[in-house]
Design a protein around this motif. Structure first.
Motif, PDB file in Angstrom:
ATOM      1  N   ARG A 107      24.346  10.488  -1.777  1.00 22.85           N
ATOM      2  CA  ARG A 107      25.076   9.457  -2.497  1.00 22.85           C
ATOM      3  C   ARG A 107      24.485   9.215  -3.883  1.00 22.85           C
ATOM      4  N   LEU A 108      23.157   9.088  -3.952  1.00 24.00           N
ATOM      5  CA  LEU A 108      22.516   8.804  -5.227  1.00 24.00           C
ATOM      6  C   LEU A 108      22.618   9.997  -6.169  1.00 24.00           C
ATOM      7  N   SER A 109      22.492  11.205  -5.636  1.00 23.00           N
ATOM      8  CA  SER A 109      22.642  12.400  -6.467  1.00 23.00           C
ATOM      9  C   SER A 109      24.014  12.439  -7.125  1.00 23.00           C
ATOM     10  N   ALA A 110      25.040  12.076  -6.378  1.00 21.41           N
ATOM     11  CA  ALA A 110      26.404  12.121  -6.899  1.00 21.41           C
ATOM     12  C   ALA A 110      26.591  11.175  -8.072  1.00 21.41           C
ATOM     13  N   TRP A 159      25.130  11.661 -15.809  1.00 19.72           N
ATOM     14  CA  TRP A 159      24.439  12.635 -16.660  1.00 19.72           C
ATOM     15  C   TRP A 159      24.793  14.039 -16.184  1.00 19.72           C
ATOM     16  N   PRO A 160      26.029  14.474 -16.453  1.00 21.64           N
ATOM     17  CA  PRO A 160      26.502  15.773 -15.941  1.00 21.64           C
ATOM     18  C   PRO A 160      25.718  16.970 -16.460  1.00 21.64           C
ATOM     19  N   GLN A 161      24.983  16.772 -17.567  1.00 17.52           N
ATOM     20  CA  GLN A 161      24.210  17.879 -18.115  1.00 17.52           C
ATOM     21  C   GLN A 161      22.908  18.133 -17.352  1.00 17.52           C
ATOM     22  N   ALA A 162      22.509  17.219 -16.490  1.00 15.30           N
ATOM     23  CA  ALA A 162      21.234  17.331 -15.782  1.00 15.30           C
ATOM     24  C   ALA A 162      21.264  18.467 -14.759  1.00 15.30           C
ATOM     25  N   PRO A 163      20.187  19.252 -14.676  1.00 16.48           N
ATOM     26  CA  PRO A 163      20.124  20.319 -13.664  1.00 16.48           C
ATOM     27  C   PRO A 163      20.225  19.737 -12.261  1.00 16.48           C
ATOM     28  N   LYS A 164      21.036  20.344 -11.421  1.00 19.17           N
ATOM     29  CA  LYS A 164      21.261  19.815 -10.072  1.00 19.17           C
ATOM     30  C   LYS A 164      19.967  19.726  -9.275  1.00 19.17           C
ATOM     31  N   ARG A 165      19.081  20.692  -9.465  1.00 17.33           N
ATOM     32  CA  ARG A 165      17.814  20.664  -8.720  1.00 17.33           C
ATOM     33  C   ARG A 165      16.998  19.436  -9.098  1.00 17.33           C
ATOM     34  N   ASP A 166      16.959  19.120 -10.390  1.00 14.83           N
ATOM     35  CA  ASP A 166      16.209  17.951 -10.843  1.00 14.83           C
ATOM     36  C   ASP A 166      16.856  16.657 -10.356  1.00 14.83           C
ATOM     37  N   VAL A 167      18.174  16.639 -10.338  1.00 12.48           N
ATOM     38  CA  VAL A 167      18.887  15.444  -9.867  1.00 12.48           C
ATOM     39  C   VAL A 167      18.560  15.176  -8.404  1.00 12.48           C
ATOM     40  N   LYS A 168      18.602  16.232  -7.583  1.00 14.41           N
ATOM     41  CA  LYS A 168      18.298  16.066  -6.157  1.00 14.41           C
ATOM     42  C   LYS A 168      16.853  15.642  -5.961  1.00 14.41           C
ATOM     43  N   LEU A 169      15.950  16.233  -6.719  1.00 15.01           N
ATOM     44  CA  LEU A 169      14.531  15.886  -6.607  1.00 15.01           C
ATOM     45  C   LEU A 169      14.312  14.415  -6.962  1.00 15.01           C
ATOM     46  N   LEU A 218       6.515   5.073 -13.934  1.00 19.21           N
ATOM     47  CA  LEU A 218       5.863   6.247 -13.355  1.00 19.21           C
ATOM     48  C   LEU A 218       6.729   7.496 -13.492  1.00 19.21           C
ATOM     49  N   LEU A 219       8.016   7.348 -13.179  1.00 22.37           N
ATOM     50  CA  LEU A 219       8.931   8.491 -13.195  1.00 22.37           C
ATOM     51  C   LEU A 219       9.577   8.714 -14.555  1.00 22.37           C
ATOM     52  N   GLY A 220       9.281   7.832 -15.511  1.00 23.78           N
ATOM     53  CA  GLY A 220       9.917   7.886 -16.818  1.00 23.78           C
ATOM     54  C   GLY A 220       9.944   9.247 -17.487  1.00 23.78           C
ATOM     55  N   PRO A 221       8.788   9.929 -17.625  1.00 24.12           N
ATOM     56  CA  PRO A 221       8.795  11.235 -18.297  1.00 24.12           C
ATOM     57  C   PRO A 221       9.714  12.260 -17.617  1.00 24.12           C
ATOM     58  N   PHE A 222       9.697  12.260 -16.269  1.00 23.92           N
ATOM     59  CA  PHE A 222      10.574  13.190 -15.550  1.00 23.92           C
ATOM     60  C   PHE A 222      12.036  12.806 -15.756  1.00 23.92           C
ATOM     61  N   ILE A 223      12.332  11.509 -15.711  1.00 26.14           N
ATOM     62  CA  ILE A 223      13.697  11.034 -15.913  1.00 26.14           C
ATOM     63  C   ILE A 223      14.202  11.442 -17.298  1.00 26.14           C
ATOM     64  N   ASP A 224      13.358  11.251 -18.310  1.00 24.58           N
ATOM     65  CA  ASP A 224      13.748  11.626 -19.685  1.00 24.58           C
ATOM     66  C   ASP A 224      14.064  13.109 -19.779  1.00 24.58           C
ATOM     67  N   ARG A 225      13.208  13.929 -19.166  1.00 28.03           N
ATOM     68  CA  ARG A 225      13.406  15.377 -19.254  1.00 28.03           C
ATOM     69  C   ARG A 225      14.617  15.819 -18.439  1.00 28.03           C
ATOM     70  N   ALA A 226      14.699  15.334 -17.197  1.00 19.91           N
ATOM     71  CA  ALA A 226      15.753  15.791 -16.301  1.00 19.91           C
ATOM     72  C   ALA A 226      17.138  15.352 -16.752  1.00 19.91           C
ATOM     73  N   LEU A 227      17.226  14.148 -17.313  1.00 23.94           N
ATOM     74  CA  LEU A 227      18.531  13.624 -17.692  1.00 23.94           C
ATOM     75  C   LEU A 227      18.838  13.819 -19.168  1.00 23.94           C
ATOM     76  N   GLY A 228      17.975  14.574 -19.836  1.00 20.58           N
ATOM     77  CA  GLY A 228      18.287  15.026 -21.186  1.00 20.58           C
ATOM     78  C   GLY A 228      18.132  14.003 -22.273  1.00 20.58           C
ATOM     79  N   THR A 229      17.169  13.055 -22.111  1.00 16.59           N
ATOM     80  CA  THR A 229      16.976  12.049 -23.151  1.00 16.59           C
ATOM     81  C   THR A 229      15.628  12.172 -23.827  1.00 16.59           C
ATOM     82  N   ALA A 230      14.859  13.165 -23.471  1.00 20.04           N
ATOM     83  CA  ALA A 230      13.512  13.324 -24.061  1.00 20.04           C
ATOM     84  C   ALA A 230      13.619  13.726 -25.533  1.00 20.04           C
TER      85      ALA A 230
END
Length: 200
Positions: A139-142, A148-158, A188-200
């Motif tokens: 549900r959350l992945s969806a 953020w449709p540009q985010a890699p699916k693997r990163d979204v699931k992780l 804590l998750l900020g850097p990963f969120i920025d990278r995965a969702l394309g805002t870094a």
């Protein structure tokens, strides 16, 4: 003309809702370990055979009840994510804070989580909680992919699975207020969120 739900499907949904309501009724005054399938069936006005045919056993019923209760929170959590698509860190913080606060204030959830784990429902959220984790992660992945449709699916699931597991951990063993916890997790998750969702 709007399509109508087929009768068998509608009847099954009504049956399941009635059974869940019956279980909630008993859990208002008794721990899960003392509630029998016979109690639930009798309160729902159906036979035990009907209950077992629908859910198989008490453990399967417990997992489905846990997911059913989670449904009440997930829609609001998804809305919190959608309200902050301009800032993914804020989206994660708002969604987690809302979930922790709402779950912590719900009487049934408090009853479930106050169980000591010996024959209660707590294991179905923690040690035996994989069906719940998979459902919530999906549900959350969806909703993350939607924002953020540009985010890699693997990163979204992780990211989604990490958030679900953290949320379950903080619900069952809170250490701070929901707002403080959500802020810490977002940081804590900020850097990963920025990278995965394309805002870094």
């Amino acid at each position: 003309m709007a399509s109508r739900t087929p009768y068998p499907e509608a009847a099954r949904a009504l049956l399941r809702q009635t059974l869940f309501d019956a279980a909630r009724h008993h859990l208002e005054t008794r721990p899960w370990s003392e509630v029998t399938m016979g109690d639930i069936a009798a309160t729902a006005g159906v036979s035990r055979q009907t209950l077992y045919k629908e859910f198989g056993n008490k453990s399967e019923f417990a997992v489905n009840l846990t997911i059913h209760e989670g449904e009440r929170f997930l829609a609001a959590v998804e809305d919190a994510v959608r309200a902050h698509t301009d800032n993914p860190r804020d989206a994660i913080r708002a969604a987690l804070e809302l979930f922790l606060r709402t779950a912590g204030e719900d009487p049934l959830i408090r009853t479930l989580l106050s169980d000591d784990g010996s024959g209660g429902m707590l294991p179905f959220v923690t040690t035996q909680g994989m069906p719940v984790v998979v459902w919530a992660t999906t549900r959350l992945s969806a909703v993350i992919e939607e924002g953020w449709p540009q985010a890699p699916k693997r990163d979204v699931k992780l990211l989604a699975e990490a958030l679900v597991r953290l949320a379950i951990s903080y619900i069952t063993n809170p250490s701070e207020t929901p707002d403080s916890t959500a802020a810490s997790v977002a940081e804590l998750l900020g850097p990963f969120i920025d990278r995965a969702l394309g805002t870094a």
